[in-house]
Design an enzyme around this catalytic site. Structure first.
Site, PDB file in Angstrom:
ATOM      1  N   GLY A 181       0.794  -1.217   0.000  1.00 30.14           N
ATOM      2  CA  GLY A 181       0.000   0.000   0.000  1.00 30.14           C
ATOM      3  C   GLY A 181       0.827   1.268   0.000  1.00 30.14           C
ATOM      4  CB  VAL A 182       0.457   4.411   1.981  1.00 26.15           C
ATOM      5  CG1 VAL A 182       1.236   5.714   2.151  1.00 26.15           C
ATOM      6  CG2 VAL A 182      -0.970   4.714   1.535  1.00 26.15           C
ATOM      7  CG  ASP A 183       5.689   0.797   4.278  1.00 27.13           C
ATOM      8  OD1 ASP A 183       6.531   1.711   4.174  1.00 27.13           O
ATOM      9  OD2 ASP A 183       5.893  -0.248   4.925  1.00 27.13           O
TER      10      ASP A 183
END
Length: 316
Positions: A181-183
């Site tokens: 995801g965002v990571d």
């Protein structure tokens, strides 16, 4: 870390000379043990002066071994152990806020064979009184000191890695080496330098935050925080999520970041309900003393954006 090798917290507390050599540590005690089964509790809302924080950081070692508490600090974490058993009961983390220090998170022993804990509210008050005690009684009560904190808040739909702000918050894995995801998107946008840097900082605990350069990001800094996995709401998820926001703002203040972009922490693969997460995000950043002037809640889809906009409208 600051240029002299001290952590930013240590430098704020002690200055460039570093910690006092007379400060007590757990290594000075015999038969002390860490918390066996830590769970988060809402931290006391306290602001401490530099003098009060230094007194706490010097440690508290009672002359009588049968006295109730030992206390010491390592870095920004205060450890509180029962004096007659040496068993760890509380762990409390602090952050520097201009000329004050505030509590960002607290954990307590939940093993009933070690400690019969009270309600979260009862434990928060007991912990508040204990911190006052180890700061060196008699002293004036450690009451909250109002600091004006009204950053401009807005919710937007977009890609947080493209935000042109001073710092973005990255919902990271505990090893800080990139996840999904965002990571994953943050690591891709920042380039391999970010992973190389994060390999040197020793990971990050649940509910806490660490900061790194932004490298190839549009922002100068990246703040990495480890959010809770949603397990139904009975495992301290809300307290841990609040801690992610307090810790992230503390890291932003340490480097003077005034414009910060924050995603909907823990609402993706971690499964935190978006409406509840938005309420916690808005409530926590509104109540946390900070020098940050502008916060963008960057949402990854229309439903999350709606949840944040409704929460912002309700909070005024």
């Amino acid at each position: 870390m600051s240029q002299d090798g001290l952590s930013l917290f240590s430098r704020a507390l002690w200055g460039p000379g570093g910690p006092s050599e007379d400060a007590a540590t757990r290594r000075d005690w015999n038969d002390v043990a860490p918390i066996r089964q830590p769970v988060p509790i809402p931290p006391p809302q306290m602001l401490l002066s530099g003098a009060e924080m230094q007194t706490i950081a010097m440690g508290y070692v009672p002359v009588d071994i049968n006295a109730r508490w030992f206390a010491s600090m390592e870095g920004d974490c205060l450890y509180l152990h029962r004096g007659w058993t040496g068993l760890g009961i509380y762990e409390v983390t602090f952050a520097a806020k201009e000329t004050w220090f505030m509590i960002t998170s607290a954990r307590i022993e939940c093993d009933p064979d070690v400690y019969n804990r009270d309600s979260d509210l009862g434990e928060r008050e007991r912990l508040r009184n204990l911190i006052a005690h180890v700061s060196g009684e008699p002293m004036p009560p450690l009451l909250p000191v109002p600091i004006q904190s009204k950053p401009l808040l807005e919710a937007v739909l977009g890609d947080i890695t493209a935000e042109r702000v001073d710092a973005i918050v990255n919902p990271a894995s505990a090893n800080l080496l990139g996840g999904g995801g965002v990571d994953a998107a943050t690591h891709r946008a920042a380039g391999p330098e970010l992973r190389a840097y994060c390999q040197t900082v020793g990971g990050c605990e649940l509910g806490r935050a660490k900061i790194s350069p932004g490298f190839r990001l549009a922002s100068q800094w990246a703040i990495h925080t480890v959010g809770p996995q949603w397990r139904g709401g009975s495992y301290g998820e809300a307290v841990l999520l609040e801690s992610c926001y307090r810790e992230s703002l503390a890291r932003a203040d340490e480097v003077g970041a005034e414009r910060v972009a924050i995603p909907a922490i823990a609402t993706g693969a971690h499964g935190y309900p978006r409406t509840s997460a938005a309420e916690i995000a808005v409530k926590t950043v509104r109540s946390t003393p900070t020098k940050v002037r502008e916060i963008h809640f960057v949402c990854f889809d229309a439903l999350t954006l709606q949840a944040y906009e409704e929460s912002l409208n309700r909070s005024g």
